[in-house]
Design a protein around this motif. Structure first.
Motif, short mmCIF file in Angstrom:
data_model
loop_
_atom_site.label_atom_id
_atom_site.label_comp_id
_atom_site.label_asym_id
_atom_site.label_seq_id
_atom_site.Cartn_x
_atom_site.Cartn_y
_atom_site.Cartn_z
N LYS A 37 -7.49 6.84 10.64
CA LYS A 37 -8.84 7.36 10.41
C LYS A 37 -9.25 8.29 11.54
O LYS A 37 -9.81 9.38 11.29
CB LYS A 37 -9.82 6.18 10.31
N ILE A 38 -8.95 7.94 12.75
CA ILE A 38 -9.26 8.79 13.91
C ILE A 38 -8.46 10.09 13.82
O ILE A 38 -9.00 11.19 14.02
CB ILE A 38 -8.97 8.06 15.24
N LEU A 39 -7.17 9.98 13.54
CA LEU A 39 -6.32 11.16 13.48
C LEU A 39 -6.74 12.13 12.38
O LEU A 39 -6.74 13.34 12.56
CB LEU A 39 -4.85 10.75 13.30
N ILE A 40 -7.13 11.59 11.22
CA ILE A 40 -7.59 12.45 10.13
C ILE A 40 -8.84 13.20 10.55
O ILE A 40 -8.97 14.41 10.31
CB ILE A 40 -7.84 11.61 8.86
N ASN A 41 -9.75 12.52 11.22
CA ASN A 41 -10.97 13.19 11.69
C ASN A 41 -10.66 14.24 12.75
O ASN A 41 -11.30 15.30 12.80
CB ASN A 41 -11.98 12.18 12.23
N LEU A 42 -9.67 13.98 13.61
CA LEU A 42 -9.29 14.96 14.63
C LEU A 42 -8.66 16.21 13.98
O LEU A 42 -8.89 17.32 14.45
CB LEU A 42 -8.30 14.36 15.63
N VAL A 66 -5.96 0.76 -2.29
CA VAL A 66 -7.12 -0.13 -2.39
C VAL A 66 -7.21 -1.01 -1.14
O VAL A 66 -8.29 -1.20 -0.59
CB VAL A 66 -7.04 -0.99 -3.68
N ALA A 67 -6.07 -1.52 -0.68
CA ALA A 67 -6.06 -2.36 0.53
C ALA A 67 -6.55 -1.57 1.74
O ALA A 67 -7.32 -2.08 2.55
CB ALA A 67 -4.65 -2.89 0.78
N ILE A 68 -6.14 -0.31 1.85
CA ILE A 68 -6.59 0.53 2.96
C ILE A 68 -8.09 0.75 2.88
O ILE A 68 -8.79 0.65 3.89
CB ILE A 68 -5.81 1.87 2.98
N ASP A 69 -8.61 1.02 1.69
CA ASP A 69 -10.06 1.18 1.53
C ASP A 69 -10.80 -0.09 1.92
O ASP A 69 -11.83 -0.03 2.58
CB ASP A 69 -10.40 1.55 0.08
N SER A 129 6.18 -10.24 6.24
CA SER A 129 6.47 -10.87 7.53
C SER A 129 6.35 -9.87 8.68
O SER A 129 6.06 -10.27 9.80
CB SER A 129 7.87 -11.47 7.52
N PHE A 130 6.59 -8.57 8.43
CA PHE A 130 6.48 -7.58 9.51
C PHE A 130 5.06 -7.56 10.07
O PHE A 130 4.86 -7.36 11.25
CB PHE A 130 6.85 -6.19 9.00
N ASP A 131 4.09 -7.78 9.23
CA ASP A 131 2.70 -7.67 9.65
C ASP A 131 2.08 -9.03 9.99
O ASP A 131 0.89 -9.21 9.89
CB ASP A 131 1.88 -6.97 8.57
N ARG A 132 2.87 -9.97 10.42
CA ARG A 132 2.31 -11.28 10.75
C ARG A 132 1.38 -11.20 11.95
O ARG A 132 0.56 -12.08 12.16
CB ARG A 132 3.42 -12.30 10.96
N GLU A 133 1.49 -10.16 12.76
CA GLU A 133 0.59 -9.97 13.89
C GLU A 133 -0.64 -9.15 13.50
O GLU A 133 -1.44 -8.78 14.35
CB GLU A 133 1.32 -9.25 15.04
N ASN A 134 -0.76 -8.82 12.22
CA ASN A 134 -1.89 -8.04 11.71
C ASN A 134 -2.06 -6.70 12.42
O ASN A 134 -3.15 -6.33 12.82
CB ASN A 134 -3.19 -8.85 11.80
N ILE A 135 -0.97 -5.95 12.54
CA ILE A 135 -1.08 -4.64 13.17
C ILE A 135 -1.37 -3.54 12.15
O ILE A 135 -1.79 -2.46 12.52
CB ILE A 135 0.16 -4.27 14.01
N PHE A 136 -1.18 -3.81 10.87
CA PHE A 136 -1.47 -2.81 9.86
C PHE A 136 -2.92 -2.33 9.92
O PHE A 136 -3.17 -1.12 9.85
CB PHE A 136 -1.13 -3.34 8.46
N PRO A 137 -3.91 -3.22 10.09
CA PRO A 137 -5.29 -2.74 10.19
C PRO A 137 -5.50 -1.79 11.38
O PRO A 137 -6.26 -0.83 11.27
CB PRO A 137 -6.10 -4.03 10.38
N ILE A 138 -4.80 -2.03 12.47
CA ILE A 138 -4.91 -1.13 13.64
C ILE A 138 -4.41 0.26 13.25
O ILE A 138 -5.02 1.27 13.61
CB ILE A 138 -4.10 -1.68 14.83
N PHE A 139 -3.29 0.32 12.52
CA PHE A 139 -2.77 1.60 12.07
C PHE A 139 -3.76 2.32 11.16
O PHE A 139 -3.89 3.54 11.20
CB PHE A 139 -1.43 1.44 11.35
N CYS A 167 1.91 -2.58 20.61
CA CYS A 167 2.64 -1.48 21.24
C CYS A 167 3.13 -0.47 20.20
O CYS A 167 3.19 0.72 20.47
CB CYS A 167 3.82 -1.99 22.05
N PHE A 168 3.47 -0.97 19.00
CA PHE A 168 3.87 -0.06 17.93
C PHE A 168 2.73 0.94 17.66
O PHE A 168 2.96 2.13 17.50
CB PHE A 168 4.17 -0.81 16.63
N ALA A 169 1.53 0.42 17.60
CA ALA A 169 0.37 1.28 17.33
C ALA A 169 0.14 2.24 18.49
O ALA A 169 -0.20 3.40 18.28
CB ALA A 169 -0.86 0.41 17.09
N SER A 170 0.30 1.77 19.70
CA SER A 170 0.11 2.61 20.88
C SER A 170 1.09 3.78 20.88
O SER A 170 0.70 4.93 21.11
CB SER A 170 0.31 1.75 22.14
#
Length: 186
Positions: free
Chosen positions: A178-183, A35-38, A163-173, A71-74
């Motif tokens: 979404k891009i990778l699924i479409n590819l 639900v959060a991902i949606d 606490s791991f996501d205090r930089e809000n990188i989860f939304p980037i993932f 950088c984790f996302a990169s």
């Protein structure tokens, strides 16, 4: 050998049977994550997604630039692109970027990832390159303006649950996935 039986209430892997969460609670947590991902995808504006897919497919080489927490996302994004058969490199700091910048060609693609879109390293160095620029960044940011195409987001209402996501990188993932699924569907 001890077999993991589940997760405790703090979300850590639990190796003992008596502290493990019941299966029902694990299922409920998984459903909440879906639900959060949606919800995150609804906050994403992917108007240029089709064009971005075309650019990724047509690129000779793909460079993914990010700094600090993104950088984790990169790293993840470039590895997944390689797994899909693309030539992709993750650039994580100014030194790496400036070294590779000399090698950029017109048919290459630079994907910039930034939570704020106001990162001086990225914005000052990408202005004069001759390759196409795609950004995954915040709505109405400087990076969005200097990019050819972008997927933007407005996660001001997003609250990090751990606490791991205090930089809000989860939304980037989520956006990257979404891009990778479409590819993969192409």
């Amino acid at each position: 050998m001890v077999k993991a039986t589940g997760y405790d209430k703090k979300g850590k892997l639990n190796l003992s049977r008596k502290e493990a969460l019941p299966k029902q609670e694990v299922k409920e947590e998984k459903k909440m994550t879906e639900v959060a991902i949606d919800d995150l995808l609804k906050m994403t504006h992917s108007g240029d997604l089709e064009k971005i897919m075309d650019e990724i497919i047509m690129a000779d080489r793909i460079f993914v630039l990010a700094t600090q927490a993104t950088c984790f996302a990169s790293n993840y994004f470039s590895r997944q692109l390689v797994n899909l058969g693309f030539f992709a490199v993750s650039l994580r700091d100014e030194f790496e970027f400036l070294e590779y910048k000399k090698l950029f060609r017109e048919k290459d693609l630079l994907i910039c990832i930034s939570n704020s879109g106001e990162n001086d390293l990225i914005n000052s160095n990408v202005r004069d390159i001759k390759t196409k620029i795609i950004s995954l960044t915040k709505e109405k940011s400087l990076l969005e303006k200097i990019s050819h195409y972008s997927i933007t987001f407005d996660f001001t209402n997003y609250k990090a649950e751990n606490s791991f996501d205090r930089e809000n990188i989860f939304p980037i993932f989520v956006i990257i996935q979404k891009i990778l699924i479409n590819l993969k569907e192409i």
